[in-house]
Enzyme design. Sequence first.
Site, short mmCIF file in Angstrom:
data_model
loop_
_atom_site.label_atom_id
_atom_site.label_comp_id
_atom_site.label_asym_id
_atom_site.label_seq_id
_atom_site.Cartn_x
_atom_site.Cartn_y
_atom_site.Cartn_z
N LYS A 109 8.23 6.23 -7.62
CA LYS A 109 7.02 7.04 -7.52
C LYS A 109 7.33 8.49 -7.89
CE LYS A 109 3.46 8.04 -3.99
NZ LYS A 109 3.10 7.75 -2.57
N SER A 190 -1.34 6.20 -1.77
CA SER A 190 -1.09 7.00 -2.96
C SER A 190 -0.09 6.37 -3.93
CB SER A 190 -0.59 8.38 -2.55
OG SER A 190 0.67 8.30 -1.89
N SER A 214 0.12 4.43 2.36
CA SER A 214 0.33 4.60 0.93
C SER A 214 1.33 3.64 0.31
CB SER A 214 0.76 6.04 0.62
OG SER A 214 -0.34 6.91 0.81
#
Length: 526
Positions: A109, A190, A214
């Site tokens: 990420k 996210s 997330s």
Amino acid sequence: MDRRDFVRLGLAASAAAGVTATATGKELDAVLDAGVREQQALMETGKLTSKTLVQRYLARIAAVDKAGPRLNAVIELNPDAARIAADLDRERKAGKVRGPLHGIPVLLKDNIATGDRMSTSAGSLALDGVRATRDAFVAARLRTAGAVILGKTNLSEWANMRSTHSVSGWSGRGGQTRNPYALDRNTSGSSAGSGAAMAAALATLAIGTETDGSIVSPASICGIVGIKPTLALVSRSGIIPIAHSQDTAGPMTRTVADAALLLAAIAGADPDDAATGTMQGRPADYAAALRTDGLRGRRIGVARNFFNSPAVNAVIEAELAILSAQGATLVDVQVPNVDKYGDSELEVLLSEFRPDLEAYLAGYAPHASVKTMADVIAFNDRHAAQELRHFGQEHLIAAAARPGLDARAYRDALANNHRYSRDEGIDQILREEKLDALVAPTGGTGWLTDYINGDHDGPSFSSPAAVAGYPHVTVPAGFVHGLPVGLSFVGGAWSEAALIAMAYAYEQASQRRRAPTYPASVNPRA
């Protein structure tokens, strides 16, 4: 992929060196959709190399992420990935294999620092092109384990802590990530890019991060496995933060086995994150927990106050029968006091966000043009056409105004969170009912991406474990109108091994995951 596909995979791998970069056959897809152990077996027998595997994933990213369905899951590729893979192939040929992740491609990420030629931006144009001074602890652990960092994944900008009206999976730098199971649907946030990338087999493994939901929410909505570890099992150093009281990185993979191997690689004590010292001596060989009898004799609480969607409930009710058939005793329970820390959770996140972010910028991006939260807000105002076109920055503004970590309001909020999520929450129900774990639907299905009204996701089971800092594992549990849903396993602190055992036994008995087909929509035509 299950063992029944292994023969097909072996046939594919034996021809892998001769497959062109544009090939899209089922055999090649089977290699890319395979797990760590299957890919390692092929590399050990010389039927596959890490460099070939990297090249095939890069070709798939070009075909599926940047063209075709255009998922927009990958925000940046590592220009050195093929060279790193070739170096690892030479190590293998020389008899040095670092472990189960040797030569395996992984996506990170884009809030996890890498001290290489890639940016680390949290999706913000304010950090576009800004290279971190060094690796995050997680990235360094992966390199030591022999993993190939293939690139970075898109995310909800600033890990979805920018606006009260946000659209998950969108960032100013990366644009909108789309759901592989229905392109007009949201991936949740996210860790949107990591979820979509794993569903679409754009790498073998991925890392996401979670403050509240997330990892587990996009994992559930994208039909993959996600593990949100106990707070401080995995170091937070070098990860662009929201709040140290809840932030953690964790695995996002297609199988529980892969998630266990990945968690073992990234867990560890880090002198730059003092809290990780509390995990010394904790079990780290999570592969040993991969037992098909992992549910036998377990007493599991079914958290009925998180069954909030009739369609999802119907799917999960059928899966509960599998838990029972595998030897678990199920007890209906209500997780107590879940309504008592919503406001205090937000107070903690807003209070910690500014000092934590500014510490990251000073330590890992001192050369960036933004040094403070106020700088980020001003940058967004100056670049409103790009950054603020879909939603605002209310959370950034609120965080900038918080007085700091000595404030009474912050300290009271943190104490409230721990009281009602831990002592009088998860710990209480586990103790009173003598439970090994809690299960519930992870959340709902992917919602229509909506730039006018923002996110309209439903209730989720993420907050109790997130606020407590306790582990949470989600596993694919089936589909509602073609959209994936997940089954969650939640336990007390440091119970990862037990949760992995239960999740693996369920996964092996259920086999609910199936690959996406990238429909434009699952809505019936009028």
